[in-house]
Design a protein around this motif. Structure first.
Motif, PDB file in Angstrom:
ATOM      1  N   GLY A  74       0.812  -1.208   0.000  1.00 48.44           N
ATOM      2  CA  GLY A  74       0.000   0.000   0.000  1.00 48.44           C
ATOM      3  C   GLY A  74       0.849   1.263   0.000  1.00 48.44           C
ATOM      4  N   LEU A  75       1.936   1.257   0.771  1.00 52.42           N
ATOM      5  CA  LEU A  75       2.842   2.410   0.796  1.00 52.42           C
ATOM      6  C   LEU A  75       3.565   2.572  -0.541  1.00 52.42           C
ATOM      7  CD1 LEU A  75       4.364   2.019   4.379  1.00 52.42           C
ATOM      8  CD2 LEU A  75       2.651   3.667   3.620  1.00 52.42           C
ATOM      9  N   ALA A  76       3.887   1.439  -1.191  1.00 49.15           N
ATOM     10  CA  ALA A  76       4.507   1.515  -2.517  1.00 49.15           C
ATOM     11  C   ALA A  76       3.538   2.131  -3.517  1.00 49.15           C
ATOM     12  CB  ALA A  76       4.935   0.120  -2.978  1.00 49.15           C
ATOM     13  N   ALA A  77       2.246   1.803  -3.401  1.00 48.63           N
ATOM     14  CA  ALA A  77       1.243   2.426  -4.272  1.00 48.63           C
ATOM     15  C   ALA A  77       1.178   3.927  -4.022  1.00 48.63           C
ATOM     16  CB  ALA A  77      -0.126   1.788  -4.036  1.00 48.63           C
ATOM     17  N   ALA A  78       1.337   4.338  -2.750  1.00 43.99           N
ATOM     18  CA  ALA A  78       1.350   5.765  -2.431  1.00 43.99           C
ATOM     19  C   ALA A  78       2.538   6.471  -3.082  1.00 43.99           C
ATOM     20  CB  ALA A  78       1.385   5.955  -0.912  1.00 43.99           C
ATOM     21  N   CYS A  79       3.693   5.824  -3.079  1.00 46.92           N
ATOM     22  CA  CYS A  79       4.878   6.406  -3.725  1.00 46.92           C
ATOM     23  C   CYS A  79       4.639   6.586  -5.221  1.00 46.92           C
ATOM     24  CB  CYS A  79       6.098   5.523  -3.491  1.00 46.92           C
ATOM     25  SG  CYS A  79       6.669   5.474  -1.775  1.00 46.92           S
ATOM     26  N   CYS A  80       4.045   5.578  -5.856  1.00 50.42           N
ATOM     27  CA  CYS A  80       3.757   5.677  -7.286  1.00 50.42           C
ATOM     28  C   CYS A  80       2.726   6.766  -7.555  1.00 50.42           C
ATOM     29  CB  CYS A  80       3.256   4.337  -7.819  1.00 50.42           C
ATOM     30  SG  CYS A  80       4.507   3.024  -7.834  1.00 50.42           S
ATOM     31  N   GLN A  81       1.753   6.899  -6.654  1.00 52.73           N
ATOM     32  CA  GLN A  81       0.757   7.957  -6.827  1.00 52.73           C
ATOM     33  C   GLN A  81       1.398   9.334  -6.716  1.00 52.73           C
ATOM     34  OE1 GLN A  81      -1.933   9.356  -3.805  1.00 52.73           O
ATOM     35  NE2 GLN A  81      -3.695   8.728  -5.020  1.00 52.73           N
ATOM     36  N   ALA A  82       2.377   9.477  -5.804  1.00 57.77           N
ATOM     37  CA  ALA A  82       3.088  10.755  -5.680  1.00 57.77           C
ATOM     38  C   ALA A  82       3.793  11.104  -6.983  1.00 57.77           C
ATOM     39  CB  ALA A  82       4.085  10.683  -4.522  1.00 57.77           C
ATOM     40  N   PHE A  83       4.410  10.114  -7.610  1.00 56.30           N
ATOM     41  CA  PHE A  83       5.096  10.377  -8.869  1.00 56.30           C
ATOM     42  C   PHE A  83       4.111  10.616 -10.011  1.00 56.30           C
ATOM     43  CE2 PHE A  83       8.898   8.758  -6.789  1.00 56.30           C
ATOM     44  CZ  PHE A  83       9.856   9.618  -7.319  1.00 56.30           C
ATOM     45  N   TYR A  84       2.872  10.143  -9.856  1.00 61.41           N
ATOM     46  CA  TYR A  84       1.841  10.501 -10.835  1.00 61.41           C
ATOM     47  C   TYR A  84       1.671  12.015 -10.895  1.00 61.41           C
ATOM     48  CZ  TYR A  84      -2.862  11.695 -12.327  1.00 61.41           C
ATOM     49  OH  TYR A  84      -3.934  12.291 -12.932  1.00 61.41           O
TER      50      TYR A  84
END
Length: 324
Positions: free
Chosen positions: A155-165
């Motif tokens: 879930g935290l990795a998904a948050a990191c990817c969302q930040a880079f979005y």
């Protein structure tokens, strides 16, 4: 006329948030029926890429104009977010997985402050702090992390990817040569599908799962119907209505409305999947959303342009002062 346009944009933003929020509750029954989370991601992204392929052909000039943007958007903002999110919800409740993903705006502030070395507002920093406290409540850290640790990490990795979005979206909108967002989404899905084809190995999909039924909170549903919902409603329709809403509203307003996605996902998971959250997890979820809301909506004040000095006035004084 302008007010009606904004009302229409707000309505589309709400529709987009509800459409996105329904992805997890439709995908999780398929995963629990035996479909690998990576295969679920590939089906979602590849299906959306197929539907959006006419838009990709229409904006085919983007391949030469913005190749790095398209690759980064597809690799991280599409494939990365979806893969880590579905891997997370396969181990922890849908609502918690989505709440973890919505730490992305708070992580974005850290990127801006420590990587780009740009200032952030105190309100934005406070929002990030509130979101972190909310995360501690969601995972109930005082009880020794009662949730699956790997699910939380995904879930935290998904948050990191969302930040880079957000990083890619900001880079792609600068200047006069800004690409059409519909084209970026279409090519993002195509790139994401290619990346996920290598990672997920779709030729190993258990197609019998998709030809059967899956249990949604005890009610058997046709698997093709659930998959069609994920692809057509929770991906294609959600992305397109979201993009149109941003055009009619400001990105900040549309982004704030998008936070309803987590609320919708949590409520639907509660009603349809029977995933009940504890009191502390509900409180933590409210803090995560509140903190993310503050972090996303807080913007530094625009710099005040310098007033041109009068001839022979302060400019002469400044020149004399600097040369003294």
């Amino acid at each position: 006329m302008q007010a009606s346009g904004k009302n229409a944009g707000l309505g589309l933003a709400l529709v987009s948030a509800f459409a996105f929020g329904g992805s997890g509750v439709a995908a999780k029954p398929l995963i629990e029926a035996g479909l690998d989370p990576l295969h679920m991601v590939w089906l979602r992204v590849a299906g959306a890429a197929l539907v959006l392929s006419p838009l990709a052909w229409r904006h085919r000039d983007l391949v030469l104009r913005k190749p790095l943007l398209l690759v980064g958007f597809g690799l991280i903002a599409v494939a990365g977010v979806q893969a880590f999110y579905f891997a997370s919800l396969s181990r922890i409740p849908v609502g918690v997985a989505l709440l973890l993903e919505y730490l992305g705006p708070a992580l974005l502030l850290g990127y801006i402050r420590f990587v780009q070395r740009k200032p952030v507002t105190r309100g934005a920093a406070a929002g990030a702090a509130v979101a972190v406290v909310g995360l501690a409540c969601v995972v109930e850290i005082w009880s020794g992390l009662s949730l699956d640790p790997l699910g939380v990490l995904f879930g935290l990795a998904a948050a990191c990817c969302q930040a880079f979005y957000f990083v890619f979206a900001d880079q792609g909108s600068d200047g006069e040569d800004a690409p059409d967002p519909l084209g970026v989404i279409a090519y993002g899905m195509l790139v994401g599908a290619l990346v996920m084809t290598v990672i997920a190995r779709p030729w190993e999909i258990d197609w019998q799962v998709l030809g059967g039924q899956a249990s949604m909170g005890g009610t058997m549903m046709p698997a093709p119907v659930l998959l069609a919902w994920v692809v057509l409603v929770a991906t294609v329709f959600a992305y397109l209505t979201g993009v149109v809403s941003v055009r009619r509203l400001s990105p900040q307003v549309a982004g704030v409305v998008a936070f309803l996605e987590a609320v919708v996902a949590t409520v639907l998971a509660w009603i349809l999947l029977g995933e009940y959250l504890s009191t502390w997890q509900i409180v933590g979820g409210a803090l995560v959303l509140g903190g993310a809301f503050i972090a996303q909506s807080s913007r530094p004040a625009p710099p005040v342009p310098p007033v041109p000095p009068a001839a022979g006035g302060p400019a002469l004084l400044d020149r004399e002062t600097t040369t003294a």
